[in-house]
Design an enzyme around this catalytic site. Structure first.
Site, PDB file in Angstrom:
ATOM      1  N   HIS A 232       0.842  -1.205   0.000  1.00 59.73           N
ATOM      2  CA  HIS A 232       0.000   0.000   0.000  1.00 59.73           C
ATOM      3  C   HIS A 232       0.868   1.241   0.000  1.00 59.73           C
ATOM      4  O   HIS A 232       1.973   1.240   0.553  1.00 59.73           O
ATOM      5  CB  HIS A 232      -0.998  -0.010   1.165  1.00 59.73           C
ATOM      6  CG  HIS A 232      -0.377  -0.005   2.532  1.00 59.73           C
ATOM      7  ND1 HIS A 232       0.028   1.147   3.158  1.00 59.73           N
ATOM      8  CD2 HIS A 232      -0.098  -1.008   3.398  1.00 59.73           C
ATOM      9  CE1 HIS A 232       0.515   0.853   4.355  1.00 59.73           C
ATOM     10  NE2 HIS A 232       0.460  -0.452   4.522  1.00 59.73           N
TER      11      HIS A 232
ATOM     12  N   ASP B  40      -0.228   4.328   1.065  1.00 55.72           N
ATOM     13  CA  ASP B  40      -0.624   5.341   2.042  1.00 55.72           C
ATOM     14  C   ASP B  40       0.089   5.134   3.375  1.00 55.72           C
ATOM     15  O   ASP B  40       0.617   4.063   3.652  1.00 55.72           O
ATOM     16  CB  ASP B  40      -2.151   5.328   2.243  1.00 55.72           C
ATOM     17  CG  ASP B  40      -2.692   3.951   2.649  1.00 55.72           C
ATOM     18  OD1 ASP B  40      -2.154   2.933   2.163  1.00 55.72           O
ATOM     19  OD2 ASP B  40      -3.620   3.908   3.457  1.00 55.72           O
TER      20      ASP B  40
ATOM     21  N   ASP C 228       6.317   0.792   6.923  1.00 52.63           N
ATOM     22  CA  ASP C 228       4.906   0.444   6.664  1.00 52.63           C
ATOM     23  C   ASP C 228       4.333   1.402   5.628  1.00 52.63           C
ATOM     24  O   ASP C 228       3.645   2.326   5.975  1.00 52.63           O
ATOM     25  CB  ASP C 228       4.132   0.504   7.987  1.00 52.63           C
ATOM     26  CG  ASP C 228       2.690   0.076   7.846  1.00 52.63           C
ATOM     27  OD1 ASP C 228       2.353  -0.554   6.827  1.00 52.63           O
ATOM     28  OD2 ASP C 228       1.894   0.398   8.741  1.00 52.63           O
TER      29      ASP C 228
ATOM     30  N   GLU D 232      -5.122   1.594   2.448  1.00 50.58           N
ATOM     31  CA  GLU D 232      -5.043   0.397   3.310  1.00 50.58           C
ATOM     32  C   GLU D 232      -5.200   0.797   4.768  1.00 50.58           C
ATOM     33  O   GLU D 232      -5.773   0.054   5.564  1.00 50.58           O
ATOM     34  CB  GLU D 232      -3.698  -0.305   3.093  1.00 50.58           C
ATOM     35  CG  GLU D 232      -3.611  -1.687   3.755  1.00 50.58           C
ATOM     36  CD  GLU D 232      -3.144  -1.691   5.198  1.00 50.58           C
ATOM     37  OE1 GLU D 232      -3.347  -2.702   5.872  1.00 50.58           O
ATOM     38  OE2 GLU D 232      -2.577  -0.672   5.675  1.00 50.58           O
ATOM     39  N   GLU D 233      -4.687   1.960   5.128  1.00 49.97           N
ATOM     40  CA  GLU D 233      -4.702   2.385   6.533  1.00 49.97           C
ATOM     41  C   GLU D 233      -6.060   2.913   6.984  1.00 49.97           C
ATOM     42  O   GLU D 233      -6.259   3.169   8.167  1.00 49.97           O
ATOM     43  CB  GLU D 233      -3.628   3.467   6.774  1.00 49.97           C
ATOM     44  CG  GLU D 233      -2.206   3.041   6.450  1.00 49.97           C
ATOM     45  CD  GLU D 233      -1.622   2.058   7.470  1.00 49.97           C
ATOM     46  OE1 GLU D 233      -2.368   1.604   8.361  1.00 49.97           O
ATOM     47  OE2 GLU D 233      -0.428   1.750   7.346  1.00 49.97           O
TER      48      GLU D 233
ATOM     49  N   GLU E 114       4.250  -5.982   3.893  1.00 43.37           N
ATOM     50  CA  GLU E 114       4.020  -5.328   5.193  1.00 43.37           C
ATOM     51  C   GLU E 114       5.163  -5.691   6.146  1.00 43.37           C
ATOM     52  O   GLU E 114       5.788  -6.739   6.004  1.00 43.37           O
ATOM     53  CB  GLU E 114       2.691  -5.810   5.798  1.00 43.37           C
ATOM     54  CG  GLU E 114       1.444  -5.331   5.064  1.00 43.37           C
ATOM     55  CD  GLU E 114       1.011  -3.939   5.477  1.00 43.37           C
ATOM     56  OE1 GLU E 114       1.778  -3.231   6.166  1.00 43.37           O
ATOM     57  OE2 GLU E 114      -0.103  -3.555   5.070  1.00 43.37           O
TER      58      GLU E 114
ATOM     59  N   HIS F 171       3.538   3.073  12.456  1.00 46.24           N
ATOM     60  CA  HIS F 171       2.535   3.950  13.083  1.00 46.24           C
ATOM     61  C   HIS F 171       3.107   4.704  14.288  1.00 46.24           C
ATOM     62  O   HIS F 171       2.365   5.150  15.152  1.00 46.24           O
ATOM     63  CB  HIS F 171       1.279   3.166  13.519  1.00 46.24           C
ATOM     64  CG  HIS F 171       0.582   2.464  12.392  1.00 46.24           C
ATOM     65  ND1 HIS F 171      -0.731   2.054  12.462  1.00 46.24           N
ATOM     66  CD2 HIS F 171       0.997   2.120  11.158  1.00 46.24           C
ATOM     67  CE1 HIS F 171      -1.074   1.459  11.325  1.00 46.24           C
ATOM     68  NE2 HIS F 171      -0.035   1.489  10.515  1.00 46.24           N
TER      69      HIS F 171
HETATM   70 ZN   LIG Z   1       0.807  -1.357   6.379  1.00 41.02          ZN
END
Ligand SMILES: [Zn+2]
Length: 384
Positions: free
Chosen positions: A75, A77, A107, A139-140, A164, A351
């Site tokens: 992903h 984003d 990520d 995705e997030e 991931e 994150h």
């Molecule tokens: Zn991810």
């Protein structure tokens, strides 16, 4: 570290692509997708941009022809960030003590330069099965990109590797996530006379007992020893309601999450919860709203005897395990692909402020991706 890898990573991190359920923070991903398309076209890929929503798109890039193929997916984003907690600019890749720092670097923007560099080794080689690089949006936040792939029945791959962050350990299964709310509305009144109202908190305690009983039932019914927590979990997470000890509670909301195992259907679980609380309104004279806070991510599992799982286990010298976070894997499974999650970043840093990628993890991933491309596309083991 390869110079192109570092340059590409820096350019990807420099392009903001936050996706968020809060519309004031949400951004598009088109600049990231366009840049990837530019590099992939230069490496001989045919690129298709699949528009998903305004400013949001997936990229489907294909090298070679034929049915099936190996999919390398990620992903584009990132989650939002707290700038004041970063030691360096989140949009500038910065090296400190063997680590590269930047927003989304683990990520999972770091996966794309690895996939592209691995692919470039084969841009002149005839492929028996196609190599497909997928870059998704959202995705997030909503999984809208992955859902659009399922709706469009694209791509038609045979095996998928999602980059991931797994710290170079292969992963073949994860639980799903559901987040739900129950809101009960009664009538407030003076606490000295219970007949003056309908107490929402009284009703909620029964809802909570029913959910706890349901949790025990699920734990008896389902078990998968591949997970460190082998049963599905249901957590009563927060409750808000009422205003004063001497008033009958007029309204109350409780939120919980449920993490199903592979094979448990989210719609079916919701139906079973609904049935268990159906009698509450009549019993307490209240209204009960039960709804998902978001649609949820299904669990996903690729069997241990899948040829992809066995191949990746051989390459990495690690047994494929489980993770405690959700990914786009269930959507690639719906598209019929054996799916393994394998990335160089670590989930502990994802994150978080000062997100990083260990430089020493890059070359093993690059090597494995090349070996996978050779096995599945050059030798043709991913042909349908
Ligand atoms: Zn991810």
């Amino acid at each position: 570290m390869d110079k192109t890898f570092f340059q590409q990573l820096s350019q990807l991190v420099a392009l903001p692509s936050v996706s968020c359920t809060d519309p004031t923070l949400d951004q598009g991903n088109l600049p990231v997708v366009s840049l990837l398309a530019e590099w992939l076209e230069a490496a001989g890929f045919r690129c298709e941009i699949m528009h998903v929503a305004p400013g949001k798109a997936n990229l489907i890039a294909t090298l070679g022809y034929g049915e099936g193929g190996l999919v390398l997916a990620g992903h584009t984003d990132t989650v939002p960030f707290d700038r004041q907690l970063w030691k360096s600019d989140p949009f500038t890749v910065t090296e400190r003590f063997g680590k590269l720092y930047g927003l989304g670097i683990a990520d999972m923007k770091g996966f794309f330069p690895a996939a592209i560099n691995a692919a470039r080794a084969y841009s002149k080689t005839p492929l028996k099965a196609p190599l497909i690089i997928i870059a998704t949006c959202d995705e997030e936040s909503s999984m809208a990109g992955a859902k659009a792939l399922v709706e469009g029945r694209r791509p038609n791959g045979r095996f998928a590797v999602i980059g991931e962050p797994t710290s170079l350990k292969p992963v073949r299964l994860h639980k799903g996530v559901m987040m739900e709310r129950v809101r009960i509305t009664g009538n407030s009144g003076h606490s000295s006379d219970p007949s003056l109202g309908n107490n929402a908190l009284d009703a909620m305690t029964v809802v909570m007992q029913r959910l706890m009983a349901f949790r025990a039932e699920l734990a008896k019914q389902y078990r998968n020893p591949a997970f460190s927590i082998p049963s599905p979990t249901l957590n009563l997470g927060c409750i808000h309601g009422g205003d004063n000890p001497n008033r009958i509670c007029g309204q109350c909301e409780m939120q919980f999450d449920l993490r199903p195992l592979p094979g448990m259907d989210t719609d079916d679980l919701r139906q079973r919860i609904r049935e268990r609380i159906r009698d509450i309104p009549a019993q307490f004279g209240v209204t009960v709203l039960y709804e998902p806070i978001f649609e949820g991510t299904p669990a996903a599992e690729t069997p241990a005897d899948s040829p992809l799982v066995q191949m990746v286990e051989k390459l990495t010298q690690s047994e494929a395990g489980s993770v405690a976070f959700g990914t786009e894997a269930p959507y690639f499974r719906q598209l019929g692909m054996d799916t393994v999650i394998l990335g160089a970043g670590s989930i502990e840093t994802a994150h978080q402020p000062n997100e990083y990628l260990d430089i020493k993890n890059i070359s093993p991933l690059l090597l494995w991706l090349k070996q996978l491309i050779h096995h599945y596309c050059v030798q043709g083991h991913a042909a349908l």
